[in-house]
Design a protein around this motif. Structure first.
Motif, PDB file in Angstrom:
ATOM      1  N   PHE A 111       2.718  -3.224   5.029  1.00 50.66           N
ATOM      2  CA  PHE A 111       3.450  -2.952   6.268  1.00 50.66           C
ATOM      3  C   PHE A 111       4.312  -4.156   6.664  1.00 50.66           C
ATOM      4  CE2 PHE A 111       3.720  -3.053  10.940  1.00 50.66           C
ATOM      5  CZ  PHE A 111       4.379  -1.858  11.164  1.00 50.66           C
ATOM      6  N   LEU A 112       3.744  -5.348   6.571  1.00 54.28           N
ATOM      7  CA  LEU A 112       4.493  -6.558   6.921  1.00 54.28           C
ATOM      8  C   LEU A 112       5.696  -6.757   6.003  1.00 54.28           C
ATOM      9  CD1 LEU A 112       1.506  -8.960   7.642  1.00 54.28           C
ATOM     10  CD2 LEU A 112       3.172  -8.134   9.312  1.00 54.28           C
ATOM     11  N   LYS A 113       5.534  -6.448   4.732  1.00 53.74           N
ATOM     12  CA  LYS A 113       6.657  -6.557   3.812  1.00 53.74           C
ATOM     13  C   LYS A 113       7.767  -5.570   4.203  1.00 53.74           C
ATOM     14  CE  LYS A 113       3.890  -8.246  -0.086  1.00 53.74           C
ATOM     15  NZ  LYS A 113       4.507  -9.582  -0.217  1.00 53.74           N
ATOM     16  N   GLN A 114       7.385  -4.369   4.648  1.00 53.01           N
ATOM     17  CA  GLN A 114       8.372  -3.429   5.167  1.00 53.01           C
ATOM     18  C   GLN A 114       9.112  -4.019   6.365  1.00 53.01           C
ATOM     19  OE1 GLN A 114       6.333   0.120   6.353  1.00 53.01           O
ATOM     20  NE2 GLN A 114       6.005   0.882   4.286  1.00 53.01           N
ATOM     21  N   MET A 115       8.374  -4.772   7.171  1.00 55.11           N
ATOM     22  CA  MET A 115       8.941  -5.353   8.380  1.00 55.11           C
ATOM     23  C   MET A 115       9.718  -6.638   8.095  1.00 55.11           C
ATOM     24  SD  MET A 115       8.078  -3.369  10.963  1.00 55.11           S
ATOM     25  CE  MET A 115       8.018  -4.284  12.499  1.00 55.11           C
ATOM     26  N   ASN A 116       9.890  -6.942   6.813  1.00 54.65           N
ATOM     27  CA  ASN A 116      10.664  -8.117   6.397  1.00 54.65           C
ATOM     28  C   ASN A 116      10.066  -9.416   6.941  1.00 54.65           C
ATOM     29  OD1 ASN A 116      12.766  -9.388   5.008  1.00 54.65           O
ATOM     30  ND2 ASN A 116      14.114  -9.382   6.798  1.00 54.65           N
TER      31      ASN A 116
END
Length: 316
Positions: A108-113
């Motif tokens: 999820f954090l990777k999606q959130m850049n």
């Protein structure tokens, strides 16, 4: 063989003057036949590792040596060095559901850049561990500059000194999305040192780590106190509505939210976890996460509306 292990541990800054446990190392001959020192922060678990039927890495199938330097005060945590040079942190004595949540949040954090530590789940001698390759260069270390309960505006100004203010604001925001109650002071740091080995030079923001150890996804954090939460003006002024509203007033946060608002999805994060690692999120855990994320989404969109913004964010 013991001396070779000691020399390798010293090379990786993972040795202290105490006995080493050669028997706890795995495939030692193969390790030294294939070992390559890696002094960089580009470390990863080999892609050809073996997983069990639950998607957990079987560490007993990988050559490694065990560090005799404590990972921290928790005796269930340890460092091992893989033969590809990766320093791998093993965190034990955790509930299985929180290990899985940590991996979902990673995606999820990777999606959130947002830069975050890489996590996986592994089994060693029939014990489950949350594992993470080191993100430090060989001469670097983490320093922890924040107080237990930081005031958002004060810490924002402080973070400007190392150009980390936007990352800090993102962290405040994200912790509210998934109810993290254990960020400060020990789970948000700066990386210092590096090749010049001087703490006052080269400070940069650490990747986010330990996002789910005290994750509050099962109960809204505003209902069980404010002891650990960053606040706006007063120490009891740290409800999600207040914090989201305040953070949305920063240009860097709004720019970030606009950029990621259409590519955030708890569902996609869980799907990617299963696709890449074959690790499944229990239905009960997922439903509680989804409920919490939906609640956060509602609050954020309310505060966006209150600020006269047409933008809306979707988190599930």
């Amino acid at each position: 063989m013991s001396q070779k292990i000691i020399e390798t541990l010293k090379q990786n800054k993972l040795y202290e003057e105490s006995p080493i446990d050669v028997d706890a190392c795995n495939f030692v001959d193969e390790f030294f036949n294939t070992y390559a020192f890696n002094p960089t922060n580009k470390q990863k678990i080999p892609s050809d590792i073996i997983r069990d039927d639950k998607g957990r890495i079987i560490l007993n199938s990988i050559p490694f040596i065990l560090s005799n330097k404590p990972a921290n005060k928790n005796r269930d945590n340890k460092w091992i060095i893989l033969n590809n040079g990766t320093k791998l942190l093993l965190k034990g004595a955790r509930k299985e559901k929180y290990n899985v949540i940590e991996l979902v949040l990673m995606y999820f954090l990777k999606q959130m850049n947002v830069n975050t530590a890489n996590y996986d789940i592994a089994v060693l001698d029939d014990k489950e561990f949350l594992v993470s390759p080191s993100f430090l260069r060989n001469n670097e270390q983490i320093i922890l500059p924040y107080s237990t309960t930081p005031k958002i505006s004060d810490e924002y100004e402080s973070a400007k000194k190392y150009k980390g203010e936007v990352q800090l604001l993102k962290t405040f925001f994200l912790d509210r999305i998934y109810g993290n109650t254990d960020r400060f002071p020990c789970n948000y740091g700066l990386i210092a040192g590096g090749y010049n080995n001087k703490l006052e030079k080269g400070l940069r923001v650490c990747p986010l780590f330990d996002n789910a150890e005290e994750c509050g996804i099962f109960i809204r954090e505003d209902k069980y106190g404010y002891d650990f939460f960053p606040y706006v003006d007063k120490e009891n002024d740290s409800s999600s509505n207040k914090v989201f509203n305040h953070l949305l007033g920063y240009e860097g946060v709004m720019h970030w939210i606009k950029a990621v608002s259409k590519r955030t999805s708890l569902h996609d994060a869980a799907e990617k976890l299963y696709k890449e690692k074959k690790i499944y999120v229990d239905n009960d855990v997922y439903e509680k996460m989804e409920k919490f994320f939906s609640d956060s989404q509602k609050i954020i969109n309310e505060e966006l509306k209150n600020k006269g913004k047409s933008l809306r964010i979707s988190l599930t």
